[in-house]
Structures are given as structure tokens and as C-alpha cells.
Design an enzyme around this catalytic site. Structure first.
Site, PDB file in Angstrom:
ATOM      1  N   CYS A 187     -28.255 -61.221 -54.606  1.00 38.48           N
ATOM      2  CA  CYS A 187     -28.267 -62.161 -53.484  1.00 38.48           C
ATOM      3  C   CYS A 187     -28.004 -63.555 -54.053  1.00 38.48           C
ATOM      4  CB  CYS A 187     -29.606 -62.115 -52.752  1.00 38.48           C
ATOM      5  SG  CYS A 187     -29.608 -63.142 -51.259  1.00 38.48           S
ATOM      6  N   ASP A 226     -29.985 -53.338 -57.038  1.00 37.44           N
ATOM      7  CA  ASP A 226     -30.076 -54.645 -56.371  1.00 37.44           C
ATOM      8  C   ASP A 226     -31.020 -55.482 -57.233  1.00 37.44           C
ATOM      9  OD1 ASP A 226     -30.244 -56.805 -54.710  1.00 37.44           O
ATOM     10  OD2 ASP A 226     -31.056 -55.732 -52.985  1.00 37.44           O
ATOM     11  N   CYS A 280     -34.242 -50.794 -57.777  1.00 37.99           N
ATOM     12  CA  CYS A 280     -35.150 -51.941 -57.602  1.00 37.99           C
ATOM     13  C   CYS A 280     -35.424 -52.079 -56.108  1.00 37.99           C
ATOM     14  CB  CYS A 280     -34.531 -53.218 -58.154  1.00 37.99           C
ATOM     15  SG  CYS A 280     -33.847 -53.065 -59.824  1.00 37.99           S
ATOM     16  N   ALA A 281     -36.288 -51.235 -55.578  1.00 39.60           N
ATOM     17  CA  ALA A 281     -36.347 -51.013 -54.138  1.00 39.60           C
ATOM     18  C   ALA A 281     -37.193 -52.005 -53.350  1.00 39.60           C
ATOM     19  CB  ALA A 281     -36.849 -49.602 -53.844  1.00 39.60           C
ATOM     20  N   GLY A 282     -38.199 -52.629 -53.980  1.00 40.66           N
ATOM     21  CA  GLY A 282     -39.095 -53.496 -53.207  1.00 40.66           C
ATOM     22  C   GLY A 282     -38.416 -54.741 -52.683  1.00 40.66           C
ATOM     23  N   LYS A 321     -33.403 -52.474 -48.002  1.00 37.41           N
ATOM     24  CA  LYS A 321     -32.254 -51.600 -48.229  1.00 37.41           C
ATOM     25  C   LYS A 321     -32.699 -50.152 -48.365  1.00 37.41           C
ATOM     26  CE  LYS A 321     -29.432 -55.111 -50.508  1.00 37.41           C
ATOM     27  NZ  LYS A 321     -30.536 -56.091 -50.648  1.00 37.41           N
TER      28      LYS A 321
END
Length: 455
Positions: free
Chosen positions: A391, A338, A274-276, A280
Site C-alpha cells: 500500500c 501483502d 501476511c493476513a492481518g 483481503k
């Protein structure tokens, strides 16, 4: 000659002349509160398009972010001087009054100036009649000090209710903090830390820049991350940032990336599920590139995927739902998930989140988190590493998810993060996972659990 009257019937001797700084602040503030905008996206854009000087930009920034944080407490005070139920008052009046109260009690603005300037703003954006109402409200509020307004809180026996008002948080978040921290002093410290603005933190991307480069700019090295430094200026004005050799990233996120990298450094090929928007992914792709490890970033949103493409070190970027990534028939030595979450671990930086998120959000979010974790397991090689990251410190999004994952998957085991954490980091280990706290570590309240796939 009879002076002209406004439509409301109130005399209007001159046109309203609000200062441009407060007018911009109101426009951004109400866009966030009433139309779901994100302050961290629209405020910088509004400031860059304005003709405001640096000092005025700083004032507008403090006013917008600060009033968003503290509007719960501001509403509690305003409700006591309003002649009608506060929840029934016109939303535009509410937002102008919130900005006025914030100047009265949270900024270095003299009372008379805070009232006069806010009323002038109200005349412009609300009209004469409603501006008169704002004037009456603020004059009543300014007749007492903040400590005098808050004194009745001592009569409230319930700690959750009292702290929710005093520290301007929804009760469900205060309750969640008590579940996690237990001690009143810890809860107070955590709530207080969320109300202190975060200074921008820069991150050096290995192979493109170093922490030393950031220090040469006058930054102060981050306490735990070997890649970061606090910013001494506006990040957008820094050449390293503009040329995409370094970025802006909270130290907590840097610690997550560095810890995952330390656990995965012997594994071939990494996937960021989940890169956007790419924080990270930028750091991890740089670390992987330096180590000769393949890296792929996956993002469901095409727009966010484009942002990721701009910052990863020549890595592949896939566009697709992370839950469907197994359809690509590729396996990875290490996968980091993430996952989308309530985001209540970053309340000092995302001021509106505390009011936008609701307890009802937890059920669909935790279901999505489970599905993304299951997908991460499905594309991890036997012997590979899986990282689950949020988070948020909320139990339902952290420890409960870890427990459920271990029950669902007999072929994985949890790995303690302890040996992969920065040597200087303490008081962050919970049941083998990492839980950062803003009041303890000066970072976002990031959670990280590591797993190994056995079969």
C-alpha cells in the site's frame, strides 16, 4: 473582595466550560500525536462511548482527521505568529492551536466561534496562562485569510519545499511523488487527493453477501470492483457488517484481491502470507471457498490472527512469522504477500501516517519485504503464482523490489497483470505491474506485481 486568582496569576472568574465535542477531539488528537495511537482505532471507540449526537460526532471526526492531515501547514502558519521557535513550544499548546487553526481555515466555523471555543478548551486542558497564549496566537492567525497566509509560498523556488507546506506533506513524500509522477500537475493532484477524506467502502464476501445486497442498502457500486459499494451510513450500524457477511475495505484492496484471484483461480490452495487484520483474507477466502479452493491465512500477531479468524470463510489461520512459513512443509498453488510497508498509499484514510513515517523506515522495511517475498517463493509450487503487494507507491517498495526479486530468483518470471485487471480500469499498468493512484482511480495507491515460479 479581591477575586480569586489562578496559580498563574491570571484572573479566573469562572471554571472553563469547553464543549464536549472539542474536548473529545483534543483527547484523541493528542493521544495520536503524542502517544502513538492510531486515529482509526481510538476515535470510533471514543465516539461510541460518548453521549455525543450524530452531528457532533461528525464534527469531531472531521476535526480530528482533518487536523492530523493538515497540521504541517497549520504549524507553518503558527510558527510565523509565535514569539518563540514553534518546535520548542509546549506540545499541548501546539495541539490545541492546531485544532483552532483547522477550524479557522478548513471547517465551517465562524472565526470568532473557532477562537472562543478553542480558548475555552485551552483553559480546561492547559490552564489560564497557556490559554492566554493560545488566544493570542489564534487572534493573530485569524486576522488574515488562508490565501493571504499562503501568498509568500509563491516566493519559494523549490517545488518540493513549496508543495510540502501548501499541501501539508513531509518533503520526502513530495519528493517520492515527483520521482514517480514527474509532472507538476500530477504531483499536485496526488497531494490534493490525499487531503480529501475517503468515504467508507463496503465489500460483499461471495457466498455470504453480494454487491446487490449492498446496493439495496442505498450504496453506489464501486467503479472497478464487482464486490464493493460506497457506504451511505455508519458501517457499524449495518447488519451485514455486524453479522460478518460483508466488510469495510477500500476499493484498491478489493481490486488487488480480485486480480490475484483471477490469476490464481486455476491453482490449488492459496496462502495469504501476511493476513492481518483480515480484509483481503476475508474476500479471498470467500472467493476460494466458492471455487472449491483451499485457503490458509498466516499472521504473525496472535491478536490480529484472532481478527482474521472472525472473517475468513472457515479457512485455516496460522499464527507465525511469514518468513518462517516454509517450516510447515506445505506448498501452495498461489501465494499473496501483502507486505508491511510505509503505507503512504493510504494517506487520505490514515491521517497520521504522513507524519509518523520517516525516510529512515525504508531500509528495515524493504529488507523485511525482501525476506517475506523470498519466503513466499519458497512455499509456492512450480507453476504457481506469487503476488507481491504494497500500500505504497514508493519506488523502493515497488519497482525496485520487483527488479531485485528477479535478480535474486532465477526460477521465477514476472507475469503481466494486464489481462487480470478489471476491464474498466485504465492508466494503472507500470512495467507489467499494477499501480493505482488516489487521484486517478479514487482508491488507495496499491501496488501489485505477479510472478510465476518456473523451477
Amino acid at each position: 473582595m479581591e477575586p480569586k486568582r489562578a496559580r498563574s496569576g491570571v484572573k479566573s472568574f469562572r471554571s472553563p466550560r469547553p464543549d464536549a465535542t472539542r474536548l473529545l477531539a483534543f483527547e484523541v488528537f493528542t493521544e495520536v500525536n503524542r502517544r502513538g495511537a492510531y486515529a482509526n482505532l481510538i476515535l470510533p471507540r471514543a465516539l461510541s462511548e460518548s453521549a455525543l449526537e450524530t452531528r457532533d460526532r461528525a464534527f469531531a471526526t472531521e476535526l480530528v482527521y482533518g487536523a492530523l492531515r493538515m497540521q504541517g501547514r497549520h504549524d507553518w502558519i503558527l510558527s510565523q505568529v509565535s514569539d518563540r521557535p514553534w518546535e520548542s513550544v509546549d506540545p499541548a499548546i501546539v495541539d490545541v492551536a492546531r485544532l483552532g487553526v483547522h477550524q479557522l481555515f478548513e471547517m465551517r466555523v465562524p472565526d470568532h466561534a473557532a477562537v472562543a471555543a478553542t480558548v475555552e478548551l485551552a483553559r480546561k486542558v492547559l490552564g489560564e496562562s497557556r490559554a492566554s497564549y493560545v488566544n493570542a496566537l489564534l487572534r493573530k492567525v485569524s486576522s488574515r485569510s488562508l490565501s493571504e497566509w499562503l501568498q509568500p509560498l509563491e516566493m519559494i523556488d523549490d517545488d518540493v519545499t513549496r508543495y510540502a507546506i501548501q499541501y501539508s506533506h513531509p518533503e520526502w513524500i513530495v519528493s517520492a511523488y515527483f520521482d514517480l509522477l514527474r509532472e507538476k500537475s500530477e504531483v499536485i493532484a496526488a497531494l490534493s487527493a490525499n487531503n480529501v477524506p475517503a468515504s467508507p467502502t463496503l465489500v460483499a464476501w461471495p457466498g455470504r453477501s453480494t454487491q446487490a445486497d449492498l446496493l439495496e442498502l442505498g450504496g453506489v457500486a464501486t467503479k472497478y470492483s464487482p464486490y464493493g459499494a460506497t457506504s451511505v451510513g455508519i458501517p457499524g450500524d449495518i447488519d451485514l457488517i455486524r453479522s460478518r457477511r460483508a466488510g469495510v475495505q477500500d476499493e484498491g484492496s478489493q481490486i488487488v484481491a480480485a486480480t490475484f484471484a483471477a490469476a490464481a483461480i486455476q491453482k490449488s490452495d492459496w496462502l495469504d502470507l501476511c493476513a492481518g487484520p483480515g480484509g483481503k483474507a476475508a474476500l479471498l477466502s470467500s472467493i476460494a471457498s466458492q471455487a472449491g479452493i483451499g485457503f490458509v491465512a498466516n499472521e504473525i500477531s496472535p491478536a490480529r490472527a484472532k481478527l482474521v479468524e472472525q472473517v475468513v470463510a472457515g479457512a485455516q489461520v496460522w499464527v507465525g512469522d511469514g518468513r518462517d512459513v516454509a517450516q510447515r512443509r506445505e506448498l501452495f498453488g498461489a501465494v499473496i504477500a501483502d507486505v508491511p510497508c510505509t503505507g503512504i498509499g493510504a494517506l487520505r484514510r490514515r491521517s497520521e501516517v504522513r507524519w509518523r513515517r520517516k525516510p529512515s523506515d525504508l531500509a528495515p522495511l524493504t529488507q523485511l519485504q525482501r525476506e517475506l517475498f523470498d519466503s513466499a517463493v519458497s512455499v509456492t509450487e512450480v507453476g504457481g503464482v506469487i503476488a507481491y503487494v504494497t500500500c505504497s507507491p514508493h519506488l523502493a517498495e515497488t519497482r525496485v523490489q520487483v527488479s531485485d526479486a528477479l535478480k535474486r530468483h532465477g526460477g521465477i518470471r514476472q507475469i503481466s497483470v494486464e489481462k487480470y485487471l478489471p476491464a474498466t480500469l485504465s492508466d494503472a499498468l507500470v512495467n507489467g505491474a499494477m499501480q493505482l493512484w488516489t487521484h486517478r482511480h479514487g482508491t488507495d495507491a496499491m501496488f501489485l506485481a505477479l510472478f510465476e515460479r518456473l523451477s
